[in-house]
Motif scaffolding. Structure first.
Motif, PDB file in Angstrom:
ATOM      1  N   LYS A  89       0.836  -1.200   0.000  1.00 26.93           N
ATOM      2  CA  LYS A  89       0.000   0.000   0.000  1.00 26.93           C
ATOM      3  C   LYS A  89       0.869   1.247   0.000  1.00 26.93           C
ATOM      4  CE  LYS A  89      -4.392  -1.450   1.712  1.00 26.93           C
ATOM      5  NZ  LYS A  89      -5.487  -1.214   2.609  1.00 26.93           N
ATOM      6  N   ALA A  90       0.300   2.318  -0.512  1.00 31.89           N
ATOM      7  CA  ALA A  90       1.023   3.591  -0.514  1.00 31.89           C
ATOM      8  C   ALA A  90       1.195   4.085   0.927  1.00 31.89           C
ATOM      9  CB  ALA A  90       0.253   4.615  -1.335  1.00 31.89           C
ATOM     10  N   ASP A  91       2.247   4.897   1.166  1.00 26.58           N
ATOM     11  CA  ASP A  91       2.470   5.453   2.505  1.00 26.58           C
ATOM     12  C   ASP A  91       1.389   6.476   2.839  1.00 26.58           C
ATOM     13  OD1 ASP A  91       5.019   4.139   3.052  1.00 26.58           O
ATOM     14  OD2 ASP A  91       5.763   5.369   1.384  1.00 26.58           O
TER      15      ASP A  91
ATOM     16  N   ARG B 270       5.931   6.655  -1.097  1.00 29.99           N
ATOM     17  CA  ARG B 270       4.989   6.159  -2.111  1.00 29.99           C
ATOM     18  C   ARG B 270       3.668   6.877  -1.852  1.00 29.99           C
ATOM     19  NH1 ARG B 270       5.192   0.178  -3.666  1.00 29.99           N
ATOM     20  NH2 ARG B 270       3.198  -0.220  -4.661  1.00 29.99           N
TER      21      ARG B 270
ATOM     22  N   GLU C 185      -0.208   8.413  -3.169  1.00 31.86           N
ATOM     23  CA  GLU C 185      -1.372   8.381  -4.068  1.00 31.86           C
ATOM     24  C   GLU C 185      -2.029   9.756  -3.964  1.00 31.86           C
ATOM     25  OE1 GLU C 185      -3.490   6.512  -6.784  1.00 31.86           O
ATOM     26  OE2 GLU C 185      -2.093   5.258  -5.627  1.00 31.86           O
TER      27      GLU C 185
ATOM     28  N   ASP D 239      -8.528   4.221   1.803  1.00 31.99           N
ATOM     29  CA  ASP D 239      -8.491   2.995   2.605  1.00 31.99           C
ATOM     30  C   ASP D 239      -8.060   1.801   1.763  1.00 31.99           C
ATOM     31  OD1 ASP D 239      -8.726   1.511   4.843  1.00 31.99           O
ATOM     32  OD2 ASP D 239     -10.894   1.288   4.772  1.00 31.99           O
ATOM     33  N   LYS D 240      -8.453   1.824   0.472  1.00 31.06           N
ATOM     34  CA  LYS D 240      -8.095   0.697  -0.411  1.00 31.06           C
ATOM     35  C   LYS D 240      -6.630   0.742  -0.832  1.00 31.06           C
ATOM     36  CE  LYS D 240     -12.508  -0.442  -2.568  1.00 31.06           C
ATOM     37  NZ  LYS D 240     -13.340   0.754  -2.804  1.00 31.06           N
ATOM     38  N   THR D 241      -6.083   1.959  -0.992  1.00 29.52           N
ATOM     39  CA  THR D 241      -4.774   2.048  -1.642  1.00 29.52           C
ATOM     40  C   THR D 241      -3.630   2.472  -0.727  1.00 29.52           C
ATOM     41  OG1 THR D 241      -5.355   4.294  -2.297  1.00 29.52           O
ATOM     42  CG2 THR D 241      -5.694   2.579  -3.940  1.00 29.52           C
ATOM     43  N   ALA D 242      -3.953   3.046   0.433  1.00 30.65           N
ATOM     44  CA  ALA D 242      -2.871   3.622   1.240  1.00 30.65           C
ATOM     45  C   ALA D 242      -3.046   3.302   2.718  1.00 30.65           C
ATOM     46  CB  ALA D 242      -2.835   5.135   1.045  1.00 30.65           C
ATOM     47  N   ARG D 243      -1.950   3.473   3.469  1.00 31.26           N
ATOM     48  CA  ARG D 243      -1.999   3.193   4.907  1.00 31.26           C
ATOM     49  C   ARG D 243      -2.509   4.391   5.701  1.00 31.26           C
ATOM     50  NH1 ARG D 243       3.285   2.029   6.717  1.00 31.26           N
ATOM     51  NH2 ARG D 243       4.230   2.981   4.890  1.00 31.26           N
TER      52      ARG D 243
END
Ligand code: HAM
Length: 430
Positions: free
Chosen positions: A336-338, A365, A367, A383-387
Motif C-alpha cells: 500500500k502507498a504510505d 509512495r 497516491e 483505505d483501499k490504496t494507502a496506509r
C-alpha cells in the motif's frame, strides 16, 4: 437470439486466474513427491452404483446432488447403464485399487489426484457445481500398516505442510473420531433417544434427519436449533476402547509433530464411508463455505465395494477455495502507498499536487486524490490504496499543519508540514 452462457454453477478460468491455479497445483505435486505419493487419474464418470454403495444412498450427495443419466445402448447386445459424473474421487480410487489388485503388492498405495468433481448444489461463493479437488489416499492391506494411527497423523502433518507451502495462513484443523460402524450405530441410537422428546422444537430438516439419519442433525446450521444440539450426547462417549486408543495415538503423534488441532465433537462429515478419524481444515476468510478441505479414515470402504480388506485414509482439498483464500490473503498483503493526499475541493488540487511532489521526492509512495471527490469517497479510495490519508484543506494550507489519519489504528494526528515526510515514513500504526 439469446446468447449462450456457461451453465449455472460452472465457470471459465481466464489466464489472469489460471496462473494461481497452476502455482497451487505445482506446489501440491512437489509436496506429494516429497511424501512419496504417485498420481492416479480415474475416469470423470463411473457406474452410478459405485457412489450409491461407496458414498451412501442416504447422503445428500447421492440422494440429491449427482449428475446421473441412463446411457443409451449402442447395439442390441448392449444394455443401458446408469452413469454418474463423479461427485468425489475416493470411491473411484478405491474401485481402481480393487480392479488393478493393487493390494497384491503388499505395499501401501499412496495416490494423489487433481481434477474436476460435480455436485448439483446451490451455487454460492466457494460452492460450485463443477469444482476441482486436490486429494490423496493412503490405502493397503493391514499387513502394510494401513490401519496405523501414524498414517492418520502423517496425512494431517502433510496437509499442514501443504497449506504452509501454498502460503495459506490462519487455518484451523478440526479433528474428531466417528469410531467403528458399531460405535456409530450405538451413537445413532443414543441420538435418536435424546432427540425424541425435543425434535418437534427443531427445524423441519432436523425433524426428517432425526428419523432417516440422526447423525446429520449435528450438521444443522439453524441458529435456534443450536442450544438443543449442544445438549445432545457426543460421539466420543460411544467409542469403543480400540477407537479411543487409535484417536489418542493420532493426537499424540500430532502433538509430537507440532500440528495444532481442535476437537470438534460435531464433525461427522457428509459421506457414509468414514470410520474413526475425521477432519476438516477450515478458514475464517471463506464465509459460510469455510471448509478448505475434508477427509478421514475409511477402513471398510474396499469391502463395501466388493474388494479385499484394505483400510485407508485420505482427504480432498477444494481447489476453488484454496484459490479464493489465497486471493484474499494476497489482497490483504498487497503493498500500500504510505499516504493518500485528499484535497478538500477542486481549488486545492494544485496545492495537493505540490505536496505530493514534495513527499515523492522524499522517497515516499504517494497516491494523489481529487478535490472534486466528496470526503467520504476520498476516504474509501484511500483505505483501499494507502496506509494513511493526509487532508489538504484551506486551513491546512494556511497553517502548514496537516491532519493525518492512520487506517490501522484509526488515530488522527496533526503534523507540521516540515515533519510530514519523516512522520509518513514510519511503519503504519506507529
Ligand atoms: P468433501 O468434504 O465432500 O469430501 O469435499 C472435500 C472438499 O471439497 C470440501 O472441503 C470443499 O473444500 C470441496 N468441495 C466440496 N463440494 C464443493 C463444491 N460444491 N464447490 C466447491 N468446493 C467443494 C470428499 O469429497 C472426500 N472424497 C474427501 C476424502 C478423501 N475423504 C477421504 N479421502
Amino acid at each position: 437470439m439469446s446468447t449462450l452462457k456457461a451453465v449455472r454453477g460452472t465457470r471459465d478460468l481466464l489466464p489472469s486466474e489460471t496462473a494461481l491455479w497452476n502455482r497451487i497445483e505445482a506446489t501440491a505435486r512437489a509436496v506429494f513427491a516429497r511424501y512419496n505419493f504417485g498420481e492416479i487419474r480415474t475416469p470423470v464418470f463411473e457406474d452410478t452404483a459405485l457412489f450409491a454403495r461407496g458414498v451412501g444412498e442416504e447422503t445428500d450427495i447421492v440422494s440429491k446432488e449427482m449428475y446421473t443419466w441412463e446411457d443409451r445402448a449402442r447395439a442390441q447386445s448392449e444394455k443401458t447403464q446408469s452413469l454418474t459424473l463423479r461427485p468425489e474421487n475416493t470411491a473411484g480410487v478405491v474401485r481402481a485399487y480393487i480392479e488393478h489388485q493393487l493390494g497384491e503388492t503388499g505395499q501401501l498405495q499412496k495416490l494423489y489426484y487433481i481434477g474436476p468433481q460435480f455436485r448439483r448444489e446451490r451455487p454460492q461463493k466457494g460452492r460450485y457445481r463443477q469444482f476441482s479437488q486436490i486429494g490423496a489416499e493412503v490405502i493397503g492391506p493391514t499387513s502394510a500398516g494401513s490401519e496405523s494411527p501414524l498414517r492418520d497423523a502423517e496425512v494431517l502433518e502433510m496437509l499442514a505442510t501443504l497449506l504452509d507451502e501454498m502460503g495459506i495462513t490462519g487455518w484451523t484443523l478440526e479433528l474428531n473420531s466417528v469410531g467403528s460402524a458399531a460405535d456409530r450405530a450405538r451413537y445413532n441410537e443414543a441420538l435418536r433417544a435424546a432427540l425424541a422428546p425435543v425434535v418437534d422444537k427443531m427445524c423441519v430438516d432436523c425433524q426428517r434427519r432425526a428419523v432417516t439419519n440422526p447423525l446429520r442433525v449435528l450438521d444443522c446450521k439453524v441458529a435456534a436449533d443450536q442450544p438443543i444440539i449442544d445438549t445432545l450426547p457426543v460421539i466420543s462417549d460411544s467409542l469403543d476402547e480400540a477407537s479411543r486408543v487409535h484417536f489418542a495415538a493420532v493426537t499424540a503423534a500430532l502433538d509430537a509433530a507440532g500440528v495444532a488441532y481442535t476437537r470438534n465433537h460435531r464433525l461427522v462429515r457428509g459421506l457414509d464411508y468414514y470410520t474413526r478419524t475425521t477432519f476438516e481444515f477450515t478458514h475464517g476468510g471463506l464465509g459460510a463455505q469455510n471448509a478448505l478441505l475434508g477427509g478421514g479414515r475409511y477402513d471398510g470402504l474396499s469391502e463395501m465395494l466388493g474388494g479385499p480388506r484394505a483400510p485407508g485414509i485420505g482427504f480432498a482439498m477444494g481447489e476453488d477455495r484454496l484459490v479464493l483464500t489465497l486471493q484474499a490473503l494476497e489482497a490483504a498483503h498487497a503493498p500500500k502507498a504510505d499516504a493518500f493526499i485528499a484535497p478538500l475541493g477542486e481549488g486545492l488540487n494544485p496545492a495537493a499536487l505540490a505536496l505530493a511532489k514534495e513527499l515523492r521526492r522524499a522517497g515516499l509512495r504517494v497516491e494523489l486524490g481529487e478535490g472534486g471527490f466528496r470526503l467520504k469517497k476520498s476516504f474509501e479510495a484511500a483505505d483501499k490504496t494507502a496506509r494513511r490519508i493526509v487532508i489538504m484543506g484551506e486551513d491546512e494550507l494556511q497553517s502548514g499543519i496537516l491532519t493525518v489519519k492512520d487506517f490501522a489504528t484509526g488515530l488522527q494526528t496533526k503534523v507540521p508540514r516540515a515533519e510530514l515526510a519523516v512522520f509518513l515514513s514510519k511503519p503504519a500504526g506507529e
